[in-house]
Enzyme design. Structure first.
Site, PDB file in Angstrom:
ATOM      1  N   ASP A  68       0.837  -1.201   0.000  1.00 63.52           N
ATOM      2  CA  ASP A  68       0.000   0.000   0.000  1.00 63.52           C
ATOM      3  C   ASP A  68       0.877   1.259   0.000  1.00 63.52           C
ATOM      4  OD1 ASP A  68       0.855  -0.197   2.603  1.00 63.52           O
ATOM      5  OD2 ASP A  68      -1.125  -0.081   3.522  1.00 63.52           O
ATOM      6  N   SER A  69       2.198   1.064  -0.015  1.00 61.78           N
ATOM      7  CA  SER A  69       3.113   2.189  -0.260  1.00 61.78           C
ATOM      8  C   SER A  69       2.813   2.811  -1.619  1.00 61.78           C
ATOM      9  CB  SER A  69       4.573   1.717  -0.208  1.00 61.78           C
ATOM     10  OG  SER A  69       4.759   0.572  -1.034  1.00 61.78           O
ATOM     11  N   ASP A 111      -1.122  -6.119  -0.103  1.00 64.63           N
ATOM     12  CA  ASP A 111      -1.463  -5.491   1.186  1.00 64.63           C
ATOM     13  C   ASP A 111      -2.963  -5.301   1.347  1.00 64.63           C
ATOM     14  OD1 ASP A 111       0.673  -4.999   2.881  1.00 64.63           O
ATOM     15  OD2 ASP A 111       1.264  -3.155   1.854  1.00 64.63           O
ATOM     16  N   LYS A 140      -1.202  -9.397   3.108  1.00 70.92           N
ATOM     17  CA  LYS A 140      -0.422  -8.884   4.246  1.00 70.92           C
ATOM     18  C   LYS A 140      -1.283  -7.924   5.053  1.00 70.92           C
ATOM     19  CE  LYS A 140       3.283  -5.927   3.772  1.00 70.92           C
ATOM     20  NZ  LYS A 140       2.874  -4.746   4.564  1.00 70.92           N
ATOM     21  N   GLU A 209       9.690  -4.086  10.145  1.00 76.45           N
ATOM     22  CA  GLU A 209      10.122  -2.791   9.609  1.00 76.45           C
ATOM     23  C   GLU A 209      10.668  -1.899  10.728  1.00 76.45           C
ATOM     24  OE1 GLU A 209       7.284  -0.959   7.001  1.00 76.45           O
ATOM     25  OE2 GLU A 209       8.489   0.859   6.762  1.00 76.45           O
TER      26      GLU A 209
HETATM   27  O1  KIV Z   1       3.540  -1.095   1.621  1.00 71.53           O
HETATM   28  C1  KIV Z   1       4.700  -1.493   1.522  1.00 71.53           C
HETATM   29  O2  KIV Z   1       5.398  -1.270   0.538  1.00 71.53           O
HETATM   30  C2  KIV Z   1       5.241  -2.264   2.626  1.00 71.53           C
HETATM   31  C3  KIV Z   1       6.730  -2.465   2.648  1.00 71.53           C
HETATM   32  C4  KIV Z   1       7.376  -1.248   3.186  1.00 71.53           C
HETATM   33  C5  KIV Z   1       7.118  -3.681   3.397  1.00 71.53           C
HETATM   34  O3  KIV Z   1       4.539  -2.683   3.484  1.00 71.53           O
END
Ligand code: KIV
Length: 293
Positions: A68-69, A111, A140, A209
């Site tokens: 979700d980044s 995510d 995730k 993290e």
């Molecule tokens: O959303 C994302 O990219 C993440 C990574 C930082 C592990 O959760």
């Protein structure tokens, strides 16, 4: 007059018909366990679209995370809090399509975004099904304690789950910023307890993290059936993950200390990803003196 050199030349980044890594077996949970038992580090990168997913697969990256980044790097949001489930579905489908087009073999994780799993286990299941039907192999979710029953609920229904502890970006406002977690003895003990509960609930992977390297290494030893994937957690985890834009050096802001720009010495995106895979596998990245706490 310029003539195209091949009949199929396209200005739109045509994906090749097959992965340059045809010899690689599809990455699966048993395959990840094998890598773990063989002491080989697991590599993961974020991916948000078909082309970068195909290139990462060709570079030998084992796991792709539709993180979700994407809210921050693709949508320009100030945090991941504003990312919608529909947006995650769209990007997961794009990445899955890219992998399919090149007969890719990477393990695909998506995510569950903010607000899509906290209400109830049933809500989490509904949201997870959306991402699984878009092509994810695993979902995730962030947080410990209250999340363990949700993880168990999903796993019992055949949905592999990756947990996420330490700096959990969806709760950045509650945490007071992007800071290292688990520094005090009390915080470390809570993190340890949460990690154990998540493994017991059936989580097959755990992103750690911004956690002190020593704590992440100890957790990795404790969790033999839940593979720790570090980002700013030192070299002692079972694998590593970086955000694609960070490792390609296209983050215009200040990079966190745990990032290395793999593009600066590579001639291409494929080269940068191959260098990342090589550095993680050999143990050269991360360097605890530079990238960890
Ligand atoms: O959303 C994302 O990219 C993440 C990574 C930082 C592990 O959760």
């Amino acid at each position: 007059m310029n003539t195209p050199t091949t009949a199929s030349a396209s200005p739109y980044g045509t994906l090749p018909p097959a992965s340059p890594l045809p010899q690689r077996r599809p990455v699966s949970l048993p395959r990840l366990q094998q890598l773990r038992e063989a002491g080989e580090k697991i590599t993961m990168l974020t991916a948000y679209d078909a082309t970068f997913a195909a290139v990462a697969d060709a570079a030998g990256v084992e796991c792709l995370l539709v993180g979700d980044s994407l809210g921050m790097v693709c949508q320009g949001l100030p945090s991941t809090v504003g990312v919608a489930l529909e947006t995650m579905r769209y990007h997961t489908e794009s990445v899955a399509r890219g992998l399919h087009r090149v007969q890719g073999t990477a393990w695909l994780i998506a995510d569950l975004p903010y607000g899509s799993y906290a209400e109830s286990r049933e809500q989490a299941l509904r949201s997870a099904c959306v991402l699984m039907q878009a092509g994810a192999h695993m979902v995730k979710l962030e947080g410990g304690g209250w999340t363990a029953p949700t993880v168990e609920f999903l796993v019992q229904r055949g949905i592999p789950v990756c947990a996420h502890l330490g700096l959990t970006p969806q709760t950045v406002h509650a945490l007071g910023g992007y800071r290292v977690q688990g520094k005090s003895d009390e915080a470390a003990a809570t993190l340890r307890r949460h990690a154990q509960e998540l493994q017991d609930a059936g989580a097959a992977m755990l992103v750690l993290e911004m956690v002190p390297a020593q704590l992440a290494a100890a957790l990795t030893t404790e969790l033999q059936h839940c593979h720790t994937i570090g980002i700013g957690a030192g070299r002692g985890t079972a694998g590593q993950v970086l955000v694609l834009h960070d490792m390609l050096g296209v983050n215009l802001g200040k990079n966190p200390k745990f990032v290395h720009n793999f593009m600066q010495d590579a001639g291409s995106v494929l080269g940068a990803m191959q260098a990342y895979v090589q550095a993680v596998k050999s143990g050269a990245f991360p360097d605890d003196a530079l990238h960890a706490w």
